[in-house]
Scaffold this active site. Structure first.
Site: not given
Length: 174
Positions: A12-14, A16
Site C-alpha cells: 500500500g502507501c509506501f 506507511c
C-alpha cells in the site's frame, strides 16, 4: 565487508511501509519507490493514476546475517491486509496492491512458505491475494517521499490514523 541483500515489498502507501523496517540493526536503508510497471522512471503523478502498472513499494537493503529475510517477511505480513486486492485501507487503486518481489530463488521459496503459513493460520477469513513476483527494476520515488515519517511526522501520523491500518494491525496481530 558487509554482506548486503535487497528485499522489495509493496504494502500500500509506501509512507506507511518505511518505519516498520527502518528501526532495526542490520537494516541499512529503506527506500520508497515504484516497481512492477511498464514505464521507465515513473513519477508519483503518473503512478497515482493507476495506469502505469507500478506498485508503490519499499526496497530494503539489509544484512542477512544480522536481520534475516524471514524476519522481514514477518514484519511485512503484519503491516498489510493480505486479502484486499483493491488497495490497502483508505488507499485504493492498483498502485496500492500488495506483493512480495523476490530477488533470489531462496527469497521466492521463503516468500511462498510465509504465504502458506498465513493461509494455514486461518487468521483471515478471506482469500490471501498478496502476490509473489520476480523483482523488476525499482525506481526510487521523489525525495519528498523518502523518510516521510521522519520529515513530516504530524502529517504521517494523521494519515496513518485516518487510514485504519493501525486498527487492522491491532485486531489481527496483537
Amino acid at each position: 565487508m558487509k554482506n548486503i541483500e535487497k528485499a522489495t515489498f509493496a504494502g500500500g502507501c509506501f509512507w506507511c511501509m518505511v518505519k516498520p523496517f527502518d528501526q532495526f540493526d542490520g537494516i541499512e536503508q529503506v527506500v520508497s519507490g515504484y516497481t512492477g510497471g511498464n514505464i521507465e522512471n515513473p513519477s508519483y503523478e503518473q503512478v497515482k493514476t493507476g495506469k502505469t502498472g507500478h506498485y508503490e513499494a519499499v526496497q530494503i537493503a539489509f544484512q542477512p546475517n544480522i536481520f534475516s529475510y524471514q524476519k522481514l517477511l514477518e514484519i511485512f505480513w503484519q503491516q498489510i491486509d493480505p486479502t484486499d486486492d483493491g488497495g490497502q485501507f483508505h488507499d485504493r487503486g492498483s498502485q496500492y496492491r500488495t506483493a512480495i518481489f523476490y530477488h533470489t530463488e531462496e527469497q521466492r521459496k521463503l516468500a511462498l512458505e510465509s504465504k502458506q503459513a498465513i493461509i494455514s493460520s486461518n487468521r483471515f477469513k478471506k482469500e490471501i491475494v498478496t502476490e509473489i513476483l520476480p523483482a523488476r527494476i525499482f525506481y526510487p520515488a521523489e525525495s519528498y517521499h523518502q523518510d516521510f515519517y521522519k520529515k513530516n511526522s504530524e502529517e504521517y501520523r494523521l494519515d496513518r490514523d485516518k487510514s485504519g491500518r493501525d486498527t487492522f494491525i491491532e485486531q489481527h496481530w496483537k
